[in-house]
Design an enzyme around this catalytic site. Structure first.
Site, PDB file in Angstrom:
ATOM      1  N   ARG A  60       6.155  70.135  35.812  1.00 11.66           N
ATOM      2  CA  ARG A  60       6.332  69.309  37.020  1.00 11.66           C
ATOM      3  C   ARG A  60       7.365  68.206  36.816  1.00 11.66           C
ATOM      4  O   ARG A  60       8.171  67.941  37.701  1.00 11.66           O
ATOM      5  CB  ARG A  60       4.997  68.698  37.407  1.00 11.66           C
ATOM      6  CG  ARG A  60       4.015  69.753  37.905  1.00 11.66           C
ATOM      7  CD  ARG A  60       2.691  69.128  38.147  1.00 11.66           C
ATOM      8  NE  ARG A  60       1.731  70.056  38.692  1.00 11.66           N
ATOM      9  CZ  ARG A  60       0.567  69.692  39.162  1.00 11.66           C
ATOM     10  NH1 ARG A  60       0.227  68.427  39.173  1.00 11.66           N
ATOM     11  NH2 ARG A  60      -0.270  70.582  39.635  1.00 11.66           N
ATOM     12  N   ASP A 167      -3.694  59.981  51.417  1.00 10.36           N
ATOM     13  CA  ASP A 167      -3.414  60.524  50.087  1.00 10.36           C
ATOM     14  C   ASP A 167      -2.316  59.670  49.455  1.00 10.36           C
ATOM     15  O   ASP A 167      -1.519  59.027  50.150  1.00 10.36           O
ATOM     16  CB  ASP A 167      -2.958  61.991  50.174  1.00 10.36           C
ATOM     17  CG  ASP A 167      -3.164  62.750  48.875  1.00 10.36           C
ATOM     18  OD1 ASP A 167      -4.129  63.547  48.789  1.00 10.36           O
ATOM     19  OD2 ASP A 167      -2.389  62.526  47.924  1.00 10.36           O
TER      20      ASP A 167
HETATM   21  C1  LIG Z   1      -7.359  68.518  44.565  1.00 10.49           C
HETATM   22  S1  LIG Z   1      -6.818  67.545  45.923  1.00 10.49           S
HETATM   23  C2  LIG Z   1      -8.286  67.530  46.927  1.00 10.49           C
HETATM   24  C3  LIG Z   1      -7.991  67.723  48.399  1.00 10.49           C
HETATM   25  C4  LIG Z   1      -9.221  67.804  49.296  1.00 10.49           C
HETATM   26  N1  LIG Z   1      -9.959  66.575  49.263  1.00 10.49           N
HETATM   27  C5  LIG Z   1     -10.095  68.964  48.919  1.00 10.49           C
HETATM   28  O1  LIG Z   1     -11.175  68.769  48.351  1.00 10.49           O
HETATM   29  O2  LIG Z   1      -9.703  70.109  49.193  1.00 10.49           O
HETATM   30  C6  LIG Z   1      -6.814  65.889  45.221  1.00 10.49           C
HETATM   31  C7  LIG Z   1      -5.943  64.928  45.990  1.00 10.49           C
HETATM   32  O3  LIG Z   1      -6.212  63.604  45.532  1.00 10.49           O
HETATM   33  C8  LIG Z   1      -5.011  62.861  45.586  1.00 10.49           C
HETATM   34  N2  LIG Z   1      -5.098  61.665  44.715  1.00 10.49           N
HETATM   35  C9  LIG Z   1      -5.126  61.619  43.372  1.00 10.49           C
HETATM   36  N3  LIG Z   1      -5.158  60.346  42.942  1.00 10.49           N
HETATM   37  C10 LIG Z   1      -5.162  59.567  44.038  1.00 10.49           C
HETATM   38  C11 LIG Z   1      -5.176  58.154  44.257  1.00 10.49           C
HETATM   39  N4  LIG Z   1      -5.188  57.280  43.239  1.00 10.49           N
HETATM   40  N5  LIG Z   1      -5.162  57.703  45.524  1.00 10.49           N
HETATM   41  C12 LIG Z   1      -5.132  58.577  46.569  1.00 10.49           C
HETATM   42  N6  LIG Z   1      -5.113  59.913  46.434  1.00 10.49           N
HETATM   43  C13 LIG Z   1      -5.120  60.411  45.176  1.00 10.49           C
HETATM   44  C14 LIG Z   1      -3.955  63.864  45.135  1.00 10.49           C
HETATM   45  O4  LIG Z   1      -2.657  63.506  45.551  1.00 10.49           O
HETATM   46  C15 LIG Z   1      -4.462  65.160  45.769  1.00 10.49           C
HETATM   47  O5  LIG Z   1      -3.807  65.466  46.960  1.00 10.49           O
END
Ligand SMILES: C[S@@+](CC[C@H](N)C(=O)[O-])C[C@H]1O[C@@H](n2cnc3c(N)ncnc32)[C@H](O)[C@@H]1O
Length: 302
Positions: A60, A167
């Site tokens: 990445r 997000d």
């Molecule tokens: C695996 S996805 C989960 C998406 C959805 N909630 C689901 O369960 O299908 C995790 C998301 O958390 C976001 N994320 C990670 N760290 C974060 C932070 N500190 N603040 C906000 N979002 C965050 C990532 O960018 C990512 O899009």
């Protein structure tokens, strides 16, 4: 230890059990570079990158090394540390894991429809306002699944209903806001639901290749506000929420970071508000502020 072997060990990334030597790649990544990436990720996003994530992180971040015309990860880490504000967005967009899909963990949407919605409907008759937060919403499949669940449950007219979808990653927030998804994203979704809430179109890319696109109904889009928000930083929201979905997000955070975050979720939820977390996450030994209602569904204690 022979000198050559000790140099090799110093240059390769520590703890690499697959014995992939990142120092020998086209754009070398040394142990100390991965450490910088780990430290910046943890401090800025809460995401804890373990050593088994090195291959993924290499793939990445190498795109940033190329895009910035740098020779190796050491140069990238120096650039990142010196220009943190300018590079942070691309860095965080690169390291986040955004896997999601419509109606992921369907039992949550069933619980919402069968238990949460009727409770809120009867408890808030004087204040017909519903606020849901999809925290860590990725590309939007989660908040759209929430909106469809509310609509399908016949949410009564006259209520003020809003879903906040946030997000950290600006690319996924833009995708969610646009509300356009490739056909293959809908595998497993009920065809009737798909037909009712999405319109179909054909997209042609620059090479003339066609793909099928599905666009979300504007009435669903109007229910959702997409915003960039880092869960570790200040939250601009003034009002409280009835329901928070924060699923498959804290799995990447340390227990201490989770504790602080869940405490803040409890503070921003209305009394008896609901919290939904991911299938491999748990509040056990993290916070006492919620009681369990079933599989990864919690209610804020009074
Ligand atoms: C695996 S996805 C989960 C998406 C959805 N909630 C689901 O369960 O299908 C995790 C998301 O958390 C976001 N994320 C990670 N760290 C974060 C932070 N500190 N603040 C906000 N979002 C965050 C990532 O960018 C990512 O899009």
């Amino acid at each position: 230890m022979p000198i050559a072997a000790s140099i090799k060990k110093d240059n390769s990334v520590a703890g690499d059990r697959t014995s992939t030597d990142f120092s020998q790649r086209e754009f070398p990544m040394l142990s100390k570079d991965f450490k910088v990436i780990q430290e910046v990720a943890l401090a800025e996003t809460g995401i804890s990158l373990s050593h088994h994530k090195q291959e993924m992180i290499y793939g990445r971040i190498v795109r940033r090394v190329r895009a910035l015309n740098l020779a190796n990860f050491t140069e990238y880490c120096t650039y990142l540390q010196k220009n943190l504000n300018a590079e942070l967005m691309d860095f965080t967009n690169a390291i986040t894991t955004n896997l999601t899909y419509f109606f992921r963990e369907p039992h949550h949407f069933e619980y919402l429809k069968d238990t949460v919605i009727p409770k809120i409907k009867s408890n808030k008759l004087n204040n017909k306002k519903l606020r849901i937060w999809s925290a860590g919403c990725s590309t939007g499949e989660e908040p759209y699944s929430l909106a469809i669940t509310l609509k399908e449950a016949g949410w009564p007219a006259g209520w003020d209903v809003k879903i906040l979808a946030t997000d950290l990653d600006t690319n996924v927030v833009a995708h969610g806001k646009a509300g356009q998804y490739k056909k293959e994203r809908f595998e497993g979704m009920d065809k009737g639901v798909q037909k009712k809430w999405f319109s179909h179109s054909i997209n042609k890319d620059e090479n003339g290749r066609e793909s099928q696109l599905l666009t979300v109904e504007p009435s669903l889009q109007n229910m959702i506000l997409f915003r960039k928000l880092n869960l570790l930083q200040q939250w601009p929201m003034k009002g409280k929420f009835d329901v928070i979905f924060c699923r498959n997000v804290v799995i990447y955070f340390s227990k201490d970071t989770q504790r602080v975050l869940f405490d803040r979720f409890a503070d921003i939820l209305n009394p008896n508000g609901f919290l939904f977390i991911g299938h491999s996450e748990s509040l056990n030994r993290v916070t006492e502020r919620f009681e369990t209602l079933g599989r990864t569904v919690y209610r804020k204690k009074d």
